[in-house]
Design a protein around this motif. Structure first.
Motif, PDB file in Angstrom:
ATOM      1  N   GLU A 120      -2.231  -2.172   3.883  1.00  0.00           N
ATOM      2  CA  GLU A 120      -3.037  -2.014   5.090  1.00  0.00           C
ATOM      3  C   GLU A 120      -2.956  -0.567   5.564  1.00  0.00           C
ATOM      4  OE1 GLU A 120      -3.572  -3.990   9.489  1.00  0.00           O
ATOM      5  OE2 GLU A 120      -1.913  -4.632   8.228  1.00  0.00           O
ATOM      6  N   LEU A 121      -4.103   0.027   5.787  1.00  0.00           N
ATOM      7  CA  LEU A 121      -4.162   1.368   6.351  1.00  0.00           C
ATOM      8  C   LEU A 121      -3.762   1.249   7.816  1.00  0.00           C
ATOM      9  CD1 LEU A 121      -4.903   4.356   6.005  1.00  0.00           C
ATOM     10  CD2 LEU A 121      -7.265   3.734   6.578  1.00  0.00           C
ATOM     11  N   GLU A 122      -2.590   1.765   8.161  1.00  0.00           N
ATOM     12  CA  GLU A 122      -2.072   1.608   9.518  1.00  0.00           C
ATOM     13  C   GLU A 122      -2.449   2.750  10.441  1.00  0.00           C
ATOM     14  OE1 GLU A 122       2.070   0.673   9.525  1.00  0.00           O
ATOM     15  OE2 GLU A 122       1.697  -1.299   8.657  1.00  0.00           O
ATOM     16  N   ASP A 123      -2.505   3.976   9.891  1.00  0.00           N
ATOM     17  CA  ASP A 123      -2.735   5.111  10.768  1.00  0.00           C
ATOM     18  C   ASP A 123      -3.224   6.311   9.964  1.00  0.00           C
ATOM     19  OD1 ASP A 123      -2.532   6.605  13.259  1.00  0.00           O
ATOM     20  OD2 ASP A 123      -0.770   7.575  12.391  1.00  0.00           O
ATOM     21  N   ILE A 124      -4.179   7.015  10.511  1.00  0.00           N
ATOM     22  CA  ILE A 124      -4.546   8.338  10.010  1.00  0.00           C
ATOM     23  C   ILE A 124      -4.055   9.297  11.087  1.00  0.00           C
ATOM     24  CG2 ILE A 124      -6.402   9.924   9.395  1.00  0.00           C
ATOM     25  CD1 ILE A 124      -8.044   7.465   8.530  1.00  0.00           C
ATOM     26  N   SER A 125      -2.983  10.032  10.772  1.00  0.00           N
ATOM     27  CA  SER A 125      -2.319  10.831  11.799  1.00  0.00           C
ATOM     28  C   SER A 125      -2.790  12.281  11.875  1.00  0.00           C
ATOM     29  CB  SER A 125      -0.808  10.800  11.582  1.00  0.00           C
ATOM     30  OG  SER A 125      -0.484  11.272  10.290  1.00  0.00           O
ATOM     31  N   TYR A 126      -3.436  12.780  10.804  1.00  0.00           N
ATOM     32  CA  TYR A 126      -3.805  14.188  10.798  1.00  0.00           C
ATOM     33  C   TYR A 126      -4.934  14.420   9.807  1.00  0.00           C
ATOM     34  CZ  TYR A 126      -3.335  19.262  10.302  1.00  0.00           C
ATOM     35  OH  TYR A 126      -3.580  20.602  10.269  1.00  0.00           O
ATOM     36  N   SER A 133      10.202  -9.589  -3.961  1.00  0.00           N
ATOM     37  CA  SER A 133       9.198  -8.877  -3.171  1.00  0.00           C
ATOM     38  C   SER A 133       9.821  -7.671  -2.489  1.00  0.00           C
ATOM     39  CB  SER A 133       8.576  -9.808  -2.122  1.00  0.00           C
ATOM     40  OG  SER A 133       9.544 -10.177  -1.159  1.00  0.00           O
ATOM     41  N   ALA A 134       8.967  -6.771  -2.061  1.00  0.00           N
ATOM     42  CA  ALA A 134       9.370  -5.600  -1.280  1.00  0.00           C
ATOM     43  C   ALA A 134       8.271  -5.327  -0.273  1.00  0.00           C
ATOM     44  CB  ALA A 134       9.578  -4.387  -2.189  1.00  0.00           C
ATOM     45  N   ARG A 135       8.661  -4.758   0.867  1.00  0.00           N
ATOM     46  CA  ARG A 135       7.672  -4.401   1.881  1.00  0.00           C
ATOM     47  C   ARG A 135       8.168  -3.197   2.644  1.00  0.00           C
ATOM     48  NH1 ARG A 135       9.258  -7.910   6.867  1.00  0.00           N
ATOM     49  NH2 ARG A 135      11.259  -8.565   6.084  1.00  0.00           N
ATOM     50  N   GLY A 136       7.240  -2.531   3.272  1.00  0.00           N
ATOM     51  CA  GLY A 136       7.613  -1.357   4.043  1.00  0.00           C
ATOM     52  C   GLY A 136       6.414  -0.525   4.407  1.00  0.00           C
ATOM     53  N   LYS A 137       6.676   0.753   4.644  1.00  0.00           N
ATOM     54  CA  LYS A 137       5.627   1.703   5.001  1.00  0.00           C
ATOM     55  C   LYS A 137       5.767   2.921   4.110  1.00  0.00           C
ATOM     56  CE  LYS A 137       5.603   0.336   9.815  1.00  0.00           C
ATOM     57  NZ  LYS A 137       4.287  -0.004  10.251  1.00  0.00           N
ATOM     58  N   ALA A 138       4.639   3.557   3.850  1.00  0.00           N
ATOM     59  CA  ALA A 138       4.636   4.794   3.071  1.00  0.00           C
ATOM     60  C   ALA A 138       3.688   5.776   3.751  1.00  0.00           C
ATOM     61  CB  ALA A 138       4.192   4.528   1.641  1.00  0.00           C
ATOM     62  N   SER A 139       4.095   7.032   3.764  1.00  0.00           N
ATOM     63  CA  SER A 139       3.263   8.102   4.322  1.00  0.00           C
ATOM     64  C   SER A 139       2.682   8.904   3.172  1.00  0.00           C
ATOM     65  CB  SER A 139       4.098   9.025   5.209  1.00  0.00           C
ATOM     66  OG  SER A 139       4.602   8.308   6.301  1.00  0.00           O
ATOM     67  N   VAL A 159      -5.676  15.007   4.560  1.00  0.00           N
ATOM     68  CA  VAL A 159      -5.486  13.849   5.424  1.00  0.00           C
ATOM     69  C   VAL A 159      -4.051  13.349   5.269  1.00  0.00           C
ATOM     70  CG1 VAL A 159      -6.268  11.506   5.970  1.00  0.00           C
ATOM     71  CG2 VAL A 159      -7.903  13.202   5.113  1.00  0.00           C
ATOM     72  N   SER A 160      -3.424  13.065   6.376  1.00  0.00           N
ATOM     73  CA  SER A 160      -2.115  12.431   6.386  1.00  0.00           C
ATOM     74  C   SER A 160      -2.301  11.023   6.950  1.00  0.00           C
ATOM     75  CB  SER A 160      -1.163  13.248   7.260  1.00  0.00           C
ATOM     76  OG  SER A 160       0.107  12.639   7.303  1.00  0.00           O
ATOM     77  N   TYR A 161      -1.817  10.019   6.212  1.00  0.00           N
ATOM     78  CA  TYR A 161      -1.992   8.646   6.667  1.00  0.00           C
ATOM     79  C   TYR A 161      -0.778   7.800   6.320  1.00  0.00           C
ATOM     80  CZ  TYR A 161      -3.433   7.454   1.852  1.00  0.00           C
ATOM     81  OH  TYR A 161      -3.497   7.274   0.493  1.00  0.00           O
ATOM     82  N   THR A 162      -0.672   6.642   6.987  1.00  0.00           N
ATOM     83  CA  THR A 162       0.422   5.701   6.769  1.00  0.00           C
ATOM     84  C   THR A 162      -0.153   4.374   6.305  1.00  0.00           C
ATOM     85  OG1 THR A 162       1.705   6.759   8.513  1.00  0.00           O
ATOM     86  CG2 THR A 162       2.409   4.550   7.843  1.00  0.00           C
ATOM     87  N   LEU A 163       0.535   3.811   5.335  1.00  0.00           N
ATOM     88  CA  LEU A 163       0.118   2.553   4.727  1.00  0.00           C
ATOM     89  C   LEU A 163       1.256   1.557   4.851  1.00  0.00           C
ATOM     90  CD1 LEU A 163      -2.286   1.721   2.760  1.00  0.00           C
ATOM     91  CD2 LEU A 163      -0.690   2.232   0.938  1.00  0.00           C
ATOM     92  N   GLY A 164       0.950   0.332   5.285  1.00  0.00           N
ATOM     93  CA  GLY A 164       1.915  -0.757   5.228  1.00  0.00           C
ATOM     94  C   GLY A 164       1.706  -1.481   3.911  1.00  0.00           C
ATOM     95  N   TYR A 165       2.798  -1.875   3.260  1.00  0.00           N
ATOM     96  CA  TYR A 165       2.646  -2.547   1.967  1.00  0.00           C
ATOM     97  C   TYR A 165       3.575  -3.741   1.826  1.00  0.00           C
ATOM     98  CZ  TYR A 165       6.923  -0.170   0.496  1.00  0.00           C
ATOM     99  OH  TYR A 165       8.209   0.268   0.407  1.00  0.00           O
ATOM    100  N   ARG A 166       3.164  -4.643   0.978  1.00  0.00           N
ATOM    101  CA  ARG A 166       3.963  -5.792   0.541  1.00  0.00           C
ATOM    102  C   ARG A 166       3.585  -6.019  -0.914  1.00  0.00           C
ATOM    103  NH1 ARG A 166       6.983  -9.948   2.168  1.00  0.00           N
ATOM    104  NH2 ARG A 166       6.697 -11.972   1.174  1.00  0.00           N
TER     105      ARG A 166
END
Length: 168
Positions: A100-106, A132-138, A118-125
């Motif tokens: 999921e595209l969580e944020d476009i910060s810059y 399984s693994a989950r988290g966030k990636a920039s 573009v700098s953005y943050t993605l939530g993943y599972r």
């Protein structure tokens, strides 16, 4: 939920001078040395990223989002065939993926070309069987051709907040 591709290697996102958050649609952001980032550019970037992170794509379709030779994570400049093989390996390792595209910060548009950083943050599972693994990636990405046929020219990733693979 949007889906996409997250690679296992942690790569530092290159620092950007004077970062500023993406502006609301009714405002313009004029990064230092860049050209104005308009609401239309923001919409195009968001639309492109939503397509780019779609995990339903084949490895060939994912590789087609990159320029002929792209600065690819920590691997340096590689061709689309190398990208396709990397995506294929990742898909075998994690056959179930949600992003999921969580944020476009810059955003910073290059005043000399049709490139935008573009700098953005993605939530993943991700999952394979009962692991399984989950988290966030920039991410830091340079998109070339935003106004015609946008493609990723460069990409970096930093995984943050990853929950270890588990048996659920």
């Amino acid at each position: 939920m949007a889906c996409g591709q997250v690679w296992p290697a942690s790569v530092e996102v290159p620092p950007v001078a004077a970062p500023a958050p993406a502006q609301a649609e009714e405002e313009e952001d004029i990064p230092q040395g860049g050209r104005p980032v308009t609401p239309e550019m923001e919409r195009k970037v968001r639309d492109f990223l939503e397509r780019f992170i779609d995990a339903e794509k084949t490895p060939e379709e994912q590789a087609a989002f990159f320029t002929e030779r792209a600065d690819y994570y920590d691997q340096g400049y590689v061709g689309r065939e190398e990208i396709r093989r990397d995506v294929e390996r990742y898909m075998r390792h994690w056959p179930q993926r949600q992003y999921e595209l969580e944020d476009i910060s810059y955003m910073s548009a290059d005043p000399e070309s049709d490139r935008i950083f573009v700098s953005y943050t993605l939530g993943y599972r991700v999952a394979r069987g009962d692991r399984s693994a989950r988290g966030k990636a920039s991410y830091g990405v340079v998109i070339f051709g935003l106004n015609s046929d946008p493609m990723v020219e460069s990409i970096r990733e930093k995984v943050a907040g990853r929950k270890p693979a588990s048996n659920e």
